[in-house]
Scaffold this motif. Structure first.
Motif, PDB file in Angstrom:
ATOM      1  N   THR A  18     -38.465 -11.636   6.928  1.00 17.45           N
ATOM      2  CA  THR A  18     -38.066 -10.248   6.768  1.00 17.45           C
ATOM      3  C   THR A  18     -38.192  -9.536   8.108  1.00 17.45           C
ATOM      4  OG1 THR A  18     -38.816 -10.167   4.472  1.00 17.45           O
ATOM      5  CG2 THR A  18     -38.594  -8.065   5.617  1.00 17.45           C
ATOM      6  N   GLY A  19     -37.113  -8.886   8.538  1.00 20.90           N
ATOM      7  CA  GLY A  19     -37.170  -8.200   9.817  1.00 20.90           C
ATOM      8  C   GLY A  19     -35.854  -7.541  10.170  1.00 20.90           C
ATOM      9  N   ALA A  20     -35.914  -6.462  10.932  1.00 20.17           N
ATOM     10  CA  ALA A  20     -34.705  -5.751  11.365  1.00 20.17           C
ATOM     11  C   ALA A  20     -35.072  -4.764  12.465  1.00 20.17           C
ATOM     12  CB  ALA A  20     -34.058  -5.014  10.197  1.00 20.17           C
TER      13      ALA A  20
ATOM     14  N   TRP B  74     -26.368   9.666  12.349  1.00 21.17           N
ATOM     15  CA  TRP B  74     -26.198   8.288  11.884  1.00 21.17           C
ATOM     16  C   TRP B  74     -27.343   7.404  12.358  1.00 21.17           C
ATOM     17  CZ3 TRP B  74     -21.940   6.336   9.028  1.00 21.17           C
ATOM     18  CH2 TRP B  74     -20.955   7.280   8.736  1.00 21.17           C
ATOM     19  N   ASN B  75     -27.751   6.492  11.494  1.00 19.37           N
ATOM     20  CA  ASN B  75     -28.698   5.431  11.826  1.00 19.37           C
ATOM     21  C   ASN B  75     -27.983   4.088  11.708  1.00 19.37           C
ATOM     22  OD1 ASN B  75     -32.016   6.489  10.647  1.00 19.37           O
ATOM     23  ND2 ASN B  75     -30.663   7.349  12.191  1.00 19.37           N
ATOM     24  N   THR B  76     -28.505   3.087  12.415  1.00 20.67           N
ATOM     25  CA  THR B  76     -27.977   1.726  12.314  1.00 20.67           C
ATOM     26  C   THR B  76     -29.152   0.771  12.125  1.00 20.67           C
ATOM     27  OG1 THR B  76     -26.105   2.241  13.766  1.00 20.67           O
ATOM     28  CG2 THR B  76     -26.654  -0.080  13.443  1.00 20.67           C
ATOM     29  N   ILE B  77     -29.064  -0.059  11.101  1.00 12.78           N
ATOM     30  CA  ILE B  77     -30.069  -1.087  10.885  1.00 12.78           C
ATOM     31  C   ILE B  77     -29.408  -2.447  11.090  1.00 12.78           C
ATOM     32  CG2 ILE B  77     -29.708  -1.152   8.372  1.00 12.78           C
ATOM     33  CD1 ILE B  77     -32.736  -1.728   8.132  1.00 12.78           C
ATOM     34  N   ALA B  78     -30.044  -3.277  11.893  1.00 12.23           N
ATOM     35  CA  ALA B  78     -29.451  -4.568  12.252  1.00 12.23           C
ATOM     36  C   ALA B  78     -30.472  -5.683  12.057  1.00 12.23           C
ATOM     37  CB  ALA B  78     -28.962  -4.555  13.695  1.00 12.23           C
ATOM     38  N   THR B  79     -30.064  -6.745  11.401  1.00 13.97           N
ATOM     39  CA  THR B  79     -30.911  -7.925  11.263  1.00 13.97           C
ATOM     40  C   THR B  79     -30.475  -8.958  12.295  1.00 13.97           C
ATOM     41  OG1 THR B  79     -29.404  -8.788   9.571  1.00 13.97           O
ATOM     42  CG2 THR B  79     -31.371  -7.626   8.804  1.00 13.97           C
ATOM     43  N   PRO B  80     -31.401  -9.481  13.087  1.00 13.39           N
ATOM     44  CA  PRO B  80     -31.031 -10.557  14.016  1.00 13.39           C
ATOM     45  C   PRO B  80     -30.848 -11.858  13.249  1.00 13.39           C
ATOM     46  CG  PRO B  80     -33.387 -10.180  14.079  1.00 13.39           C
ATOM     47  CD  PRO B  80     -32.820  -9.130  13.166  1.00 13.39           C
ATOM     48  N   ARG B  81     -30.417 -12.900  13.923  1.00 13.18           N
ATOM     49  CA  ARG B  81     -30.383 -14.206  13.281  1.00 13.18           C
ATOM     50  C   ARG B  81     -31.805 -14.589  12.887  1.00 13.18           C
ATOM     51  NH1 ARG B  81     -26.727 -18.744  15.995  1.00 13.18           N
ATOM     52  NH2 ARG B  81     -28.487 -18.854  17.429  1.00 13.18           N
ATOM     53  N   GLY B  82     -31.941 -15.158  11.687  1.00 15.35           N
ATOM     54  CA  GLY B  82     -33.257 -15.556  11.222  1.00 15.35           C
ATOM     55  C   GLY B  82     -34.036 -14.444  10.552  1.00 15.35           C
ATOM     56  N   ALA B  83     -33.346 -13.396  10.072  1.00 16.02           N
ATOM     57  CA  ALA B  83     -34.054 -12.303   9.401  1.00 16.02           C
ATOM     58  C   ALA B  83     -33.156 -11.648   8.362  1.00 16.02           C
ATOM     59  CB  ALA B  83     -34.531 -11.272  10.411  1.00 16.02           C
TER      60      ALA B  83
ATOM     61  N   THR C  91     -28.887 -12.116   7.136  1.00 17.12           N
ATOM     62  CA  THR C  91     -29.143 -12.341   8.546  1.00 17.12           C
ATOM     63  C   THR C  91     -27.913 -12.035   9.398  1.00 17.12           C
ATOM     64  OG1 THR C  91     -29.906 -14.002  10.143  1.00 17.12           O
ATOM     65  CG2 THR C  91     -28.548 -14.788   8.338  1.00 17.12           C
ATOM     66  N   ALA C  92     -28.146 -11.627  10.645  1.00 14.61           N
ATOM     67  CA  ALA C  92     -27.078 -11.333  11.618  1.00 14.61           C
ATOM     68  C   ALA C  92     -26.078 -10.316  11.065  1.00 14.61           C
ATOM     69  CB  ALA C  92     -26.367 -12.618  12.023  1.00 14.61           C
ATOM     70  N   SER C  93     -26.595  -9.235  10.519  1.00 15.90           N
ATOM     71  CA  SER C  93     -25.747  -8.202   9.915  1.00 15.90           C
ATOM     72  C   SER C  93     -26.153  -6.817  10.404  1.00 15.90           C
ATOM     73  CB  SER C  93     -25.846  -8.266   8.387  1.00 15.90           C
ATOM     74  OG  SER C  93     -25.439  -9.528   7.899  1.00 15.90           O
ATOM     75  N   THR C  94     -25.220  -5.869  10.289  1.00 19.15           N
ATOM     76  CA  THR C  94     -25.460  -4.503  10.748  1.00 19.15           C
ATOM     77  C   THR C  94     -24.893  -3.517   9.735  1.00 19.15           C
ATOM     78  OG1 THR C  94     -25.327  -5.175  13.070  1.00 19.15           O
ATOM     79  CG2 THR C  94     -25.054  -2.836  12.593  1.00 19.15           C
ATOM     80  N   LEU C  95     -25.669  -2.486   9.424  1.00 20.01           N
ATOM     81  CA  LEU C  95     -25.203  -1.422   8.531  1.00 20.01           C
ATOM     82  C   LEU C  95     -25.413  -0.081   9.225  1.00 20.01           C
ATOM     83  CD1 LEU C  95     -24.134  -0.945   5.577  1.00 20.01           C
ATOM     84  CD2 LEU C  95     -26.503  -0.311   5.021  1.00 20.01           C
ATOM     85  N   LYS C  96     -24.347   0.709   9.294  1.00 15.50           N
ATOM     86  CA  LYS C  96     -24.402   2.043   9.886  1.00 15.50           C
ATOM     87  C   LYS C  96     -24.210   3.071   8.775  1.00 15.50           C
ATOM     88  CE  LYS C  96     -22.436   4.898  13.598  1.00 15.50           C
ATOM     89  NZ  LYS C  96     -21.431   4.967  14.687  1.00 15.50           N
TER      90      LYS C  96
ATOM     91  N   LEU D 141     -34.139  -0.872  13.714  1.00 19.42           N
ATOM     92  CA  LEU D 141     -33.532   0.400  13.337  1.00 19.42           C
ATOM     93  C   LEU D 141     -33.206   1.185  14.604  1.00 19.42           C
ATOM     94  CD1 LEU D 141     -32.817   2.575  11.183  1.00 19.42           C
ATOM     95  CD2 LEU D 141     -35.185   3.398  11.427  1.00 19.42           C
ATOM     96  N   THR D 142     -31.942   1.604  14.725  1.00 18.80           N
ATOM     97  CA  THR D 142     -31.526   2.455  15.837  1.00 18.80           C
ATOM     98  C   THR D 142     -31.292   3.861  15.321  1.00 18.80           C
ATOM     99  OG1 THR D 142     -30.466   0.590  16.962  1.00 18.80           O
ATOM    100  CG2 THR D 142     -29.843   2.795  17.680  1.00 18.80           C
ATOM    101  N   LEU D 143     -32.026   4.814  15.859  1.00 20.61           N
ATOM    102  CA  LEU D 143     -31.934   6.200  15.413  1.00 20.61           C
ATOM    103  C   LEU D 143     -30.752   6.919  16.074  1.00 20.61           C
ATOM    104  CD1 LEU D 143     -35.749   7.038  15.602  1.00 20.61           C
ATOM    105  CD2 LEU D 143     -34.432   6.322  13.595  1.00 20.61           C
ATOM    106  N   GLY D 144     -30.511   8.129  15.617  1.00 15.81           N
ATOM    107  CA  GLY D 144     -29.379   8.890  16.128  1.00 15.81           C
ATOM    108  C   GLY D 144     -29.468   9.202  17.602  1.00 15.81           C
ATOM    109  N   ASP D 145     -30.688   9.264  18.150  1.00 14.92           N
ATOM    110  CA  ASP D 145     -30.847   9.553  19.572  1.00 14.92           C
ATOM    111  C   ASP D 145     -30.821   8.293  20.433  1.00 14.92           C
ATOM    112  OD1 ASP D 145     -33.228   8.351  18.960  1.00 14.92           O
ATOM    113  OD2 ASP D 145     -34.497  10.090  19.431  1.00 14.92           O
ATOM    114  N   GLY D 146     -30.570   7.140  19.808  1.00 13.49           N
ATOM    115  CA  GLY D 146     -30.476   5.889  20.550  1.00 13.49           C
ATOM    116  C   GLY D 146     -31.776   5.118  20.644  1.00 13.49           C
ATOM    117  N   SER D 147     -32.893   5.700  20.239  1.00 13.08           N
ATOM    118  CA  SER D 147     -34.169   4.975  20.270  1.00 13.08           C
ATOM    119  C   SER D 147     -34.213   3.936  19.155  1.00 13.08           C
ATOM    120  CB  SER D 147     -35.338   5.959  20.124  1.00 13.08           C
ATOM    121  OG  SER D 147     -35.261   6.656  18.903  1.00 13.08           O
ATOM    122  N   THR D 148     -35.030   2.912  19.352  1.00 12.59           N
ATOM    123  CA  THR D 148     -35.069   1.809  18.391  1.00 12.59           C
ATOM    124  C   THR D 148     -36.485   1.581  17.879  1.00 12.59           C
ATOM    125  OG1 THR D 148     -35.377   0.154  20.151  1.00 12.59           O
ATOM    126  CG2 THR D 148     -33.110   0.631  19.451  1.00 12.59           C
ATOM    127  N   ILE D 149     -36.565   1.030  16.652  1.00  9.44           N
ATOM    128  CA  ILE D 149     -37.838   0.694  16.018  1.00  9.44           C
ATOM    129  C   ILE D 149     -37.733  -0.716  15.468  1.00  9.44           C
ATOM    130  CG2 ILE D 149     -39.477   1.259  14.179  1.00  9.44           C
ATOM    131  CD1 ILE D 149     -38.421   4.151  14.313  1.00  9.44           C
TER     132      ILE D 149
END
Length: 405
Positions: A132-134, A185-194, A210-215, A136-144
């Protein structure tokens, strides 16, 4: 010999008549015979006739785990392939038994023309399955990085609290003011293997493969619920007749959109797959592409053929195949090896290469995604598929190199 044992033997040998198959199904549906099924299937494992012999503790874990079906309805699934005489494909039979206990077992059988079984060459240091992992890119471009983020509020944007729950999912606590403010807008992205789960501001639940993105917006405006997907995701949409939920997809250079009110469906839109597929489990959706639209009912799948910019093909389908990834399994429905290896590459975060001719094998059935990579490769190796590994690079070897030795 108990009648169930006799029927299971014939099932493994692919010799059941339609009447016998129906009889076996009735036994499977009855809790009265669960123990007999457990004993008989365990015997297959112990004698090595199973596709993947497992130690006792792993067998128990499988018996206790509910697999594909989300209801208590038991089913007996058998996925087989048929050989094309012209192409002389290797036939692989992998039968999957789903009992009320949740047991699943895989059997393999090869045709007389199949190559001799050769053990796969597996990594000395095994590769673990995905987690489990992803990000998160916030509207200001920062990531978590969500897999390492603590439980509780991880950010606040436009009056909306973004929270990581105790179960690890991401949720949005929207205020009335936030719902009417400028869209962020936010973007959540899963890398390969998550993989990851997110609950959108309207309560819609999304599971990202895995390897998917939702905006998506941190708060939906009144009457407007629209998200953008690349990769694969399963949706459970909250009903709202005044605001249809829309998923925009863009793969293979062709825009598409799925419009729903309240329903459960899966969208697979990877660029490296042959086509975009929308599979409906419950409710109804409208699938649109370049001015062309078709309505799906439960149990149907819409396919966007890459050779056309507007065509939509609708077929009846086994919906469990489309959502097996969410439930922890690879499912193969007359899939050739490259399609299987693409799934493996994404889930184990490995690179796949081919040396010479690609083995001409068609697979059916399924296998647990929570196994380490070596177990997956060993299972495929039983059907003549050979591998070489170098770190996270897996090379599928030309089967002719074995025949010449």
């Amino acid at each position: 010999m108990h009648r169930i044992t006799e029927l299971l033997d014939k099932h493994v040998q692919n010799n059941l008549t339609p009447a016998e198959e129906q009889e076996l199904m009735q036994y499977v549906k009855s809790e009265e015979f669960d123990e007999i099924f457990k004993q008989q299937i365990s015997a297959y494992w112990q004698t090595g006739e199973g596709d993947m012999p497992l130690p006792g503790d792993r067998q128990t874990a499988l018996l206790d785990k509910i697999l594909f079906s989300e209801s208590s309805t038991s089913r007996l699934l058998e996925k087989t392939t048929t050989a094309s005489k012209k192409r002389k494909k290797t036939i692989v039979f992998i039968s999957v038994l789903l009992l009320l206990t949740g047991a699943a077992f895989f059997y393999g059988k090869q045709s007389a023309t199949a190559p001799q079984q050769v053990a796969a060459v597996v990594p000395q240091k095994d590769i673990a399955p995905g987690k489990t992992g992803a990000i998160l890119t916030l509207g200001d471009g920062s990531t978590i990085v969500l897999d390492s983020a603590r439980q509780g509020a991880v950010a606040k944007q436009s009056g909306t609290r973004i929270v990581k729950t105790a179960g690890g999912a991401l949720t949005y606590d929207v205020t009335e003011h936030a719902a009417t403010s400028e869209v962020t807008w936010n973007t959540i992205a899963t890398p390969r293997g998550a993989q990851y789960q997110v609950v959108l501001p309207d309560g819609t639940q999304v599971w990202l493969n895995t390897a998917s993105t939702l905006k998506y917006p941190v708060a939906f405006r009144k009457g407007d619920r629209r998200v953008i997907l690349t990769g694969e995701a399963y949706f459970e949409v909250n009903s709202n007749e005044q605001a249809p939920f829309k998923v925009a997809v863009n793969a293979h250079g062709s825009d598409g959109e799925v419009t729903v009110l309240g329903t459960r469906f899966n969208i697979m839109a990877y660029e490296d797959e042959a086509a975009v597929k929308t599979t409906l489990l419950e409710g109804a959706v409208l699938v649109s592409r370049s001015g062309n639209s078709k309505k799906l009912i439960a149990g149907q799948q819409a396919i966007f053929p890459p050779e056309s910019a507007a065509a939509i093909v609708v077929e009846n389908t086994d919906t469990e195949i489309a959502v097996a990834w969410k439930k922890g399994f690879f499912r193969f429905d007359q899939r050739q090896l490259p399609a299987i290896m693409r799934q493996i590459a994404r889930w184990y975060d490995v690179d796949i290469a081919y040396e010479g001719k690609i083995p001409d094998i068609v697979f059916g059935g399924g296998i647990d995604k929570n196994l380490p990579l070596s177990r997956i490769l060993s299972a495929l190796g039983k059907y003549g598929v050979r591998f070489e590994t170098d770190g996270r690079r897996i090379t599928v070897l030309d089967p002719r190199s074995t025949e010449s030795k």
